[in-house]
Write an enzyme that holds these catalytic residues in place. Structure first.
Site, PDB file in Angstrom:
ATOM      1  N   ILE A 179     -15.023   0.492   8.590  1.00 33.07           N
ATOM      2  CA  ILE A 179     -14.457   1.030   7.349  1.00 33.07           C
ATOM      3  C   ILE A 179     -15.247   0.561   6.130  1.00 33.07           C
ATOM      4  O   ILE A 179     -15.743   1.374   5.348  1.00 33.07           O
ATOM      5  CB  ILE A 179     -12.976   0.633   7.206  1.00 33.07           C
ATOM      6  CG1 ILE A 179     -12.191   1.022   8.462  1.00 33.07           C
ATOM      7  CG2 ILE A 179     -12.373   1.288   5.963  1.00 33.07           C
ATOM      8  CD1 ILE A 179     -12.182   2.499   8.778  1.00 33.07           C
ATOM      9  N   CYS A 234     -10.582  -6.062  -4.760  1.00 31.72           N
ATOM     10  CA  CYS A 234     -11.347  -6.947  -3.879  1.00 31.72           C
ATOM     11  C   CYS A 234     -12.793  -6.469  -3.744  1.00 31.72           C
ATOM     12  O   CYS A 234     -13.056  -5.282  -3.642  1.00 31.72           O
ATOM     13  CB  CYS A 234     -10.708  -7.008  -2.494  1.00 31.72           C
ATOM     14  SG  CYS A 234      -9.162  -7.927  -2.439  1.00 31.72           S
ATOM     15  N   LYS A 263     -15.219  12.245   4.827  1.00 32.53           N
ATOM     16  CA  LYS A 263     -14.808  11.152   5.703  1.00 32.53           C
ATOM     17  C   LYS A 263     -13.357  10.822   5.370  1.00 32.53           C
ATOM     18  O   LYS A 263     -12.858  11.153   4.286  1.00 32.53           O
ATOM     19  CB  LYS A 263     -15.698   9.925   5.519  1.00 32.53           C
ATOM     20  CG  LYS A 263     -15.673   9.325   4.123  1.00 32.53           C
ATOM     21  CD  LYS A 263     -16.581   8.101   4.043  1.00 32.53           C
ATOM     22  CE  LYS A 263     -16.544   7.504   2.627  1.00 32.53           C
ATOM     23  NZ  LYS A 263     -17.394   6.294   2.522  1.00 32.53           N
ATOM     24  N   VAL A 264     -12.694  10.184   6.300  1.00 26.77           N
ATOM     25  CA  VAL A 264     -11.287   9.849   6.077  1.00 26.77           C
ATOM     26  C   VAL A 264     -11.198   8.820   4.956  1.00 26.77           C
ATOM     27  O   VAL A 264     -11.844   7.773   4.996  1.00 26.77           O
ATOM     28  CB  VAL A 264     -10.642   9.291   7.359  1.00 26.77           C
ATOM     29  CG1 VAL A 264      -9.202   8.877   7.084  1.00 26.77           C
ATOM     30  CG2 VAL A 264     -10.699  10.326   8.473  1.00 26.77           C
ATOM     31  N   SER A 265     -10.400   9.118   3.947  1.00 27.27           N
ATOM     32  CA  SER A 265     -10.209   8.217   2.810  1.00 27.27           C
ATOM     33  C   SER A 265      -8.729   8.165   2.464  1.00 27.27           C
ATOM     34  O   SER A 265      -8.147   9.176   2.053  1.00 27.27           O
ATOM     35  CB  SER A 265     -11.011   8.702   1.596  1.00 27.27           C
ATOM     36  OG  SER A 265     -10.615   8.009   0.424  1.00 27.27           O
ATOM     37  N   VAL A 266      -8.133   7.001   2.634  1.00 24.60           N
ATOM     38  CA  VAL A 266      -6.719   6.841   2.286  1.00 24.60           C
ATOM     39  C   VAL A 266      -6.516   7.088   0.800  1.00 24.60           C
ATOM     40  O   VAL A 266      -5.636   7.842   0.385  1.00 24.60           O
ATOM     41  CB  VAL A 266      -6.228   5.434   2.676  1.00 24.60           C
ATOM     42  CG1 VAL A 266      -4.813   5.192   2.140  1.00 24.60           C
ATOM     43  CG2 VAL A 266      -6.259   5.261   4.189  1.00 24.60           C
ATOM     44  N   ASP A 295      -7.617  -3.999   7.344  1.00 29.02           N
ATOM     45  CA  ASP A 295      -6.933  -5.075   6.629  1.00 29.02           C
ATOM     46  C   ASP A 295      -6.451  -6.195   7.548  1.00 29.02           C
ATOM     47  O   ASP A 295      -5.955  -7.213   7.068  1.00 29.02           O
ATOM     48  CB  ASP A 295      -5.737  -4.519   5.849  1.00 29.02           C
ATOM     49  CG  ASP A 295      -6.145  -3.839   4.556  1.00 29.02           C
ATOM     50  OD1 ASP A 295      -7.329  -3.938   4.176  1.00 29.02           O
ATOM     51  OD2 ASP A 295      -5.281  -3.220   3.907  1.00 29.02           O
ATOM     52  N   ASN A 313       0.805  -1.222   0.000  1.00 25.44           N
ATOM     53  CA  ASN A 313       0.000   0.000   0.000  1.00 25.44           C
ATOM     54  C   ASN A 313       0.839   1.273   0.000  1.00 25.44           C
ATOM     55  O   ASN A 313       0.292   2.373  -0.077  1.00 25.44           O
ATOM     56  CB  ASN A 313      -0.955  -0.005   1.191  1.00 25.44           C
ATOM     57  CG  ASN A 313      -2.041  -1.050   1.050  1.00 25.44           C
ATOM     58  OD1 ASN A 313      -2.369  -1.470  -0.059  1.00 25.44           O
ATOM     59  ND2 ASN A 313      -2.588  -1.495   2.163  1.00 25.44           N
ATOM     60  N   ARG A 350      -7.777  -1.742  -7.657  1.00 26.13           N
ATOM     61  CA  ARG A 350      -8.323  -0.419  -7.376  1.00 26.13           C
ATOM     62  C   ARG A 350      -7.249   0.663  -7.320  1.00 26.13           C
ATOM     63  O   ARG A 350      -7.522   1.829  -7.591  1.00 26.13           O
ATOM     64  CB  ARG A 350      -9.075  -0.443  -6.043  1.00 26.13           C
ATOM     65  CG  ARG A 350     -10.359  -1.222  -6.047  1.00 26.13           C
ATOM     66  CD  ARG A 350     -11.190  -0.908  -4.829  1.00 26.13           C
ATOM     67  NE  ARG A 350     -11.569   0.497  -4.803  1.00 26.13           N
ATOM     68  CZ  ARG A 350     -12.623   1.021  -5.426  1.00 26.13           C
ATOM     69  NH1 ARG A 350     -13.405   0.242  -6.148  1.00 26.13           N
ATOM     70  NH2 ARG A 350     -12.892   2.302  -5.329  1.00 26.13           N
TER      71      ARG A 350
END
Length: 419
Positions: free
Chosen positions: A330, A119, A164-167, A308, A23, A95
């Site tokens: 999440i 996924c 919202k928190v989004s990596v 994860d 990641n 993704r």
């Protein structure tokens, strides 16, 4: 189609070296678009890395691969980028492909990226990616399954608050902002170590980024970025997985090539369950000491517990001494491993985003099927804990995120083979 055959019942004992973080390396590879040449080391040997290489090559990048026993080096030359479309045939596999959107748009003023795959664990929509790029002045439409983006001149710095928190959206915003005109301030950002690693790589390339590792990141755009070399950090999700593997098999494993501070929240959760976890030089040692307590868990954005690792923790809790409640905050569809664990004798009831896990004395081997990357490895952990045979189908998910998994486990005594 390959499958894994696992004969469980052996406590894991030995040393496991952790590979580079999937990641982190994927957005860093996408960041190569922002410069002419980027040399990346500690690159894990994963199918997702191969997919990103294919994607960059489709855009016109030249990639030199230097193979070592435990890692790749990549030298990515992007000075001849000539294609600005990321096709469905590549993007559907992963993704993370959406991370070329920001770099292509900010450097070349145009990008066309297929809506992504990966996924099947939830909607994971691209709305936030699009919203922050629009705030920088991009014109974006979704047509025929593609994100069509363009800008008149350079993107412009902006102030943007993520709903919202989004990596993923944080990463795309950073990748776009480093070449945007003026200052960008991002609020409610992801704080994950992999985002920190990307920012550190970009700084090595000459980017001006402040607030790294916090929820408020400020970026002053540059006209261009430099060539650079960068070593990717190690994978905390892989490390956490093997920490749980040591615990569930009643083993004693040294997990090396990982900074303790990025797995500390995992260590603390294991200590709650009664497992002994101590920092060692270049890693952490996990030892079973005769008990396994039930502990509740909630997944949350970092520094909370990683989604994860939720499935792996659930496998461990199936053998605990009481009842635990696992809350998934999440993704809305991340309990697909539950029916398979129940086939192995687990006692789990799902209620919305919560799973109630009642510990049992022992799991039993069974034929099970992986639904996604993290679910597949949770079933491996369950299989390792039994005194019988487990057969895991659809293991292609594993190769997306775990390098040499069978080898690393076998070296610690596991009886696991791919057929």
């Amino acid at each position: 189609m390959h499958k894994l055959i696992i004969h469980g019942g052996t406590p894991l004992k030995g040393i496991i070296n952790i590979s580079g973080a999937k990641n982190a390396v994927l957005p860093i590879m996408a960041a190569s678009i922002l410069t002419d040449k980027l040399h990346i080391t500690n690159v894990p040997k994963l199918t997702d890395v191969s997919t990103m290489k294919d994607l960059l090559r489709s855009h016109g990048a030249d990639i030199e691969i230097i193979e070592h026993q435990d890692e790749f080096e990549l030298i990515i030359d992007t000075k001849n980028i000539n294609n600005f479309t990321a096709d469905y045939e590549i993007v559907r596999k992963m993704r993370a492909s959406i991370w070329v959107l920001g770099p292509l748009l900010t450097k070349y003023g145009k990008a066309k990226v297929s809506l992504p795959g990966g996924c099947a664990i939830g909607a994971r929509q691209v709305d936030l990616h699009i919203a922050v790029l629009k705030a920088m002045g991009a014109e974006i439409e979704i047509e025929d399954g593609y994100i069509n983006a363009s800008s008149k001149g350079r993107l412009k710095g902006t102030h943007f608050v993520f709903d919202k928190v989004s990596v993923g959206a944080t990463i795309n915003a950073i990748l776009a902002a480093v070449l945007a005109e003026g200052e960008t301030m991002l609020f409610n950002c992801g704080r994950e170590p992999e985002i920190v690693d990307l920012c550190n790589c970009l700084i090595t390339m000459g980017a001006d980024i402040a607030g790294i590792g916090t929820s408020e990141i400020t970026i002053k755009g540059k006209d261009s970025l430099n060539k650079a070399s960068y070593k990717v950090l190690s994978d905390r999700i892989e490390a956490g997985t093997y920490m749980f593997a040591a615990a569930i098999t009643k083993g004693d494993v040294k997990i090396c090539r990982i900074d303790y501070h990025i797995v500390e929240n995992i260590a603390l959760k294991l200590i709650e369950t009664g497992i002994k976890v101590v920092p060692i030089n270049n890693g952490v040692q996990v030892t079973y000491e005769g008990k396994l307590n039930s502990v509740d868990l909630e997944t949350n954005p970092y520094p909370g517990f990683a989604t994860d690792l939720q499935a792996q923790f659930m496998s461990l809790m199936t053998l605990s001494s009481g009842v635990s409640m696992i809350t998934e905050n999440i993704f809305e569809n991340r309990f697909m491993h539950v029916p398979e664990l129940c086939r192995m004798g687990a006692d789990i009831v799902v209620r919305g985003n919560k799973a109630v896990v009642r510990g049992v004395e022992m799991l039993k081997g069974a034929e099970v099927m992986a639904s996604d990357l993290r679910a597949s490895v949770s079933l491996i952990l369950a299989g390792l804990s039994t005194n019988s045979k487990t057969v895991l189908h659809r293991i292609y998910h594993l190769d997306r995120g775990f390098q040499d998994l069978e080898k690393k486990l076998s070296n610690c005594g596991a009886d696991i083979k791919r057929v």
